[in-house]
Write an enzyme that holds these catalytic residues in place. Sequence first.
Site, PDB file in Angstrom:
ATOM      1  N   ARG A 103       0.877  -1.180   0.000  1.00  0.00           N
ATOM      2  CA  ARG A 103       0.000   0.000   0.000  1.00  0.00           C
ATOM      3  C   ARG A 103       0.906   1.218   0.000  1.00  0.00           C
ATOM      4  O   ARG A 103       1.693   1.415   0.931  1.00  0.00           O
ATOM      5  CB  ARG A 103      -0.907   0.023   1.228  1.00  0.00           C
ATOM      6  CG  ARG A 103      -1.527   1.393   1.454  1.00  0.00           C
ATOM      7  CD  ARG A 103      -2.599   1.414   2.503  1.00  0.00           C
ATOM      8  NE  ARG A 103      -3.787   0.733   2.031  1.00  0.00           N
ATOM      9  CZ  ARG A 103      -5.001   0.854   2.589  1.00  0.00           C
ATOM     10  NH1 ARG A 103      -5.163   1.639   3.636  1.00  0.00           N
ATOM     11  NH2 ARG A 103      -6.028   0.203   2.104  1.00  0.00           N
ATOM     12  N   HIS A 130      -7.595   0.872  -6.108  1.00  0.00           N
ATOM     13  CA  HIS A 130      -7.782   0.042  -4.902  1.00  0.00           C
ATOM     14  C   HIS A 130      -8.458  -1.272  -5.340  1.00  0.00           C
ATOM     15  O   HIS A 130      -9.609  -1.540  -5.009  1.00  0.00           O
ATOM     16  CB  HIS A 130      -8.638   0.795  -3.883  1.00  0.00           C
ATOM     17  CG  HIS A 130      -8.547   0.262  -2.486  1.00  0.00           C
ATOM     18  ND1 HIS A 130      -7.727  -0.803  -2.136  1.00  0.00           N
ATOM     19  CD2 HIS A 130      -9.173   0.635  -1.332  1.00  0.00           C
ATOM     20  CE1 HIS A 130      -7.860  -1.041  -0.847  1.00  0.00           C
ATOM     21  NE2 HIS A 130      -8.731  -0.196  -0.334  1.00  0.00           N
ATOM     22  N   GLN A 133     -10.096  -3.908  -2.814  1.00  0.00           N
ATOM     23  CA  GLN A 133     -11.390  -3.426  -2.316  1.00  0.00           C
ATOM     24  C   GLN A 133     -12.485  -3.761  -3.324  1.00  0.00           C
ATOM     25  O   GLN A 133     -13.574  -4.236  -2.960  1.00  0.00           O
ATOM     26  CB  GLN A 133     -11.323  -1.898  -2.109  1.00  0.00           C
ATOM     27  CG  GLN A 133     -12.620  -1.269  -1.656  1.00  0.00           C
ATOM     28  CD  GLN A 133     -12.948  -1.611  -0.216  1.00  0.00           C
ATOM     29  OE1 GLN A 133     -12.136  -1.425   0.671  1.00  0.00           O
ATOM     30  NE2 GLN A 133     -14.151  -2.092   0.025  1.00  0.00           N
ATOM     31  N   ASP A 225     -17.272   7.220  -0.910  1.00  0.00           N
ATOM     32  CA  ASP A 225     -16.005   7.101  -0.188  1.00  0.00           C
ATOM     33  C   ASP A 225     -15.683   8.484   0.377  1.00  0.00           C
ATOM     34  O   ASP A 225     -16.315   9.486   0.005  1.00  0.00           O
ATOM     35  CB  ASP A 225     -14.899   6.610  -1.146  1.00  0.00           C
ATOM     36  CG  ASP A 225     -13.555   6.420  -0.458  1.00  0.00           C
ATOM     37  OD1 ASP A 225     -13.533   6.293   0.791  1.00  0.00           O
ATOM     38  OD2 ASP A 225     -12.518   6.414  -1.158  1.00  0.00           O
ATOM     39  N   CYS A 265     -16.262   1.856   1.316  1.00  0.00           N
ATOM     40  CA  CYS A 265     -15.078   1.022   1.595  1.00  0.00           C
ATOM     41  C   CYS A 265     -14.619   1.155   3.051  1.00  0.00           C
ATOM     42  O   CYS A 265     -13.912   0.287   3.548  1.00  0.00           O
ATOM     43  CB  CYS A 265     -13.951   1.397   0.643  1.00  0.00           C
ATOM     44  SG  CYS A 265     -13.446   3.117   0.797  1.00  0.00           S
ATOM     45  N   ARG A 293     -13.465  -8.293   2.823  1.00  0.00           N
ATOM     46  CA  ARG A 293     -12.061  -8.064   2.475  1.00  0.00           C
ATOM     47  C   ARG A 293     -11.263  -9.323   2.806  1.00  0.00           C
ATOM     48  O   ARG A 293     -10.402  -9.757   2.050  1.00  0.00           O
ATOM     49  CB  ARG A 293     -11.475  -6.871   3.252  1.00  0.00           C
ATOM     50  CG  ARG A 293     -12.161  -5.532   3.041  1.00  0.00           C
ATOM     51  CD  ARG A 293     -12.038  -5.004   1.628  1.00  0.00           C
ATOM     52  NE  ARG A 293     -10.672  -4.793   1.185  1.00  0.00           N
ATOM     53  CZ  ARG A 293      -9.870  -3.794   1.563  1.00  0.00           C
ATOM     54  NH1 ARG A 293     -10.302  -2.876   2.403  1.00  0.00           N
ATOM     55  NH2 ARG A 293      -8.628  -3.684   1.095  1.00  0.00           N
TER      56      ARG A 293
HETATM   57  N1   CP Z   1     -11.081   0.123   2.917  1.00  0.00           N
HETATM   58  C1   CP Z   1      -9.791   0.051   3.294  1.00  0.00           C
HETATM   59  O1   CP Z   1      -8.899  -0.167   2.482  1.00  0.00           O
HETATM   60  O2   CP Z   1      -9.587   0.218   4.624  1.00  0.00           O
HETATM   61  P1   CP Z   1      -8.184   0.401   5.343  1.00  0.00           P
HETATM   62  O3   CP Z   1      -7.624   1.734   4.898  1.00  0.00           O
HETATM   63  O4   CP Z   1      -8.501   0.376   6.796  1.00  0.00           O
HETATM   64  O5   CP Z   1      -7.274  -0.711   4.933  1.00  0.00           O
HETATM   65  N1  NVA Z   2      -9.883   6.820  -0.971  1.00  0.00           N
HETATM   66  C1  NVA Z   2      -9.426   6.436   0.336  1.00  0.00           C
HETATM   67  C2  NVA Z   2      -9.607   4.979   0.551  1.00  0.00           C
HETATM   68  C3  NVA Z   2      -9.196   4.483   1.898  1.00  0.00           C
HETATM   69  C4  NVA Z   2      -9.373   3.005   2.050  1.00  0.00           C
HETATM   70  C5  NVA Z   2      -7.979   6.836   0.511  1.00  0.00           C
HETATM   71  O1  NVA Z   2      -7.189   6.653  -0.421  1.00  0.00           O
HETATM   72  O2  NVA Z   2      -7.626   7.352   1.577  1.00  0.00           O
END
Ligand code: CP
Ligand code: NVA
Length: 307
Positions: A103, A130, A133, A225, A265, A293
């Site tokens: 990530r 993502h 997700q 989101d 999400c 997930r």
């Molecule tokens: N939805 C999601 O990716 O959550 P986290 O940021 O907690 O991993």
């Molecule tokens: N769009 C959000 C998703 C978090 C899971 C971010 O990138 O922070």
Amino acid sequence: MKHYIDFHEDVSVSELDELLDTAIKLKAKTKAGVFEPLLSGKSLGMIFTKSSTRTRVSFEVGMYQLGGQPLFLSSDDIQLGRGETIADTAKVLSRMLDGIMIRTHDHRDIVDLRNYGSIPVINGLSDDQHPTQALADLLTIREHKGALRGLKLAYVGDGNNVANSLLQACAKAGMHISVASPQGYTCPEFFVRQAHTDAAVTGSIVQMTADPFEAVKDADVVYTDTWTSMGQEEEKKHRAEIFAPYQVNADLMSHAAKDAIFMHCLPAYRGYEVTADVIDSPCSVVFDEAENRLHAHKAILVHCLLR
Ligand code: CP
Ligand code: NVA
């Protein structure tokens, strides 16, 4: 070698069906307390340069449940955070691990990890995409609606990483998708074009609009989101003003199909992108979505690491 970096590039229509079927089977086994050690002896490195609750916990627990070994590698602790190159990191980790989940901010870094390494790479979120997700989201919709093809998902809000992967995923799954975002905050044309390419094959309809009411009309799924993604914290106040007309509230939900479900999400910010009376209502499936997930990621791990 199977990577899971980009839904459009890495997941074919038939692989999508296989991944969902595997996730459903693994979920049923998990619920029955049956844990097959399919990834016994395998190790997954999990690099995080951004925060995470769901992605970290689900991949970590998923590896344990599959009999493998997860390693949490925070960029605060590994040499990547002190300037070691992605190329060197990829080469070193490829000598010790069986897969990497990462990530990070720059999507290019994930692609470089794949290019310089010699083990499967899973995208646990970049600024652009993502995809893990999106698989959990499709699994959740399939469970709640029985099928995917021909359903309509309305995504209302920021044209961000989550929205881009949903565009890719819905088009692959034959779901119609309508994305409503303010001007200047819509999904990049690149992802819209990709979705149209897949939609031409699967029969899905892809619509981009600035009107949230147009997007949710007859939608089976309403999705939103955060308005401020990780790395955009300084823009939070400005974004709250721009996105205010895109809040998912009871009025907007009343324009969707009668039995529409609400998805997010998470993490969610009540009073901003969604009101509490929607996310905490019976139509909300956000915690099923979060749980999925785990099951979706186990399917991805088996898909990428079992060979
Ligand atoms: N939805 C999601 O990716 O959550 P986290 O940021 O907690 O991993
Ligand atoms: N769009 C959000 C998703 C978090 C899971 C971010 O990138 O922070």
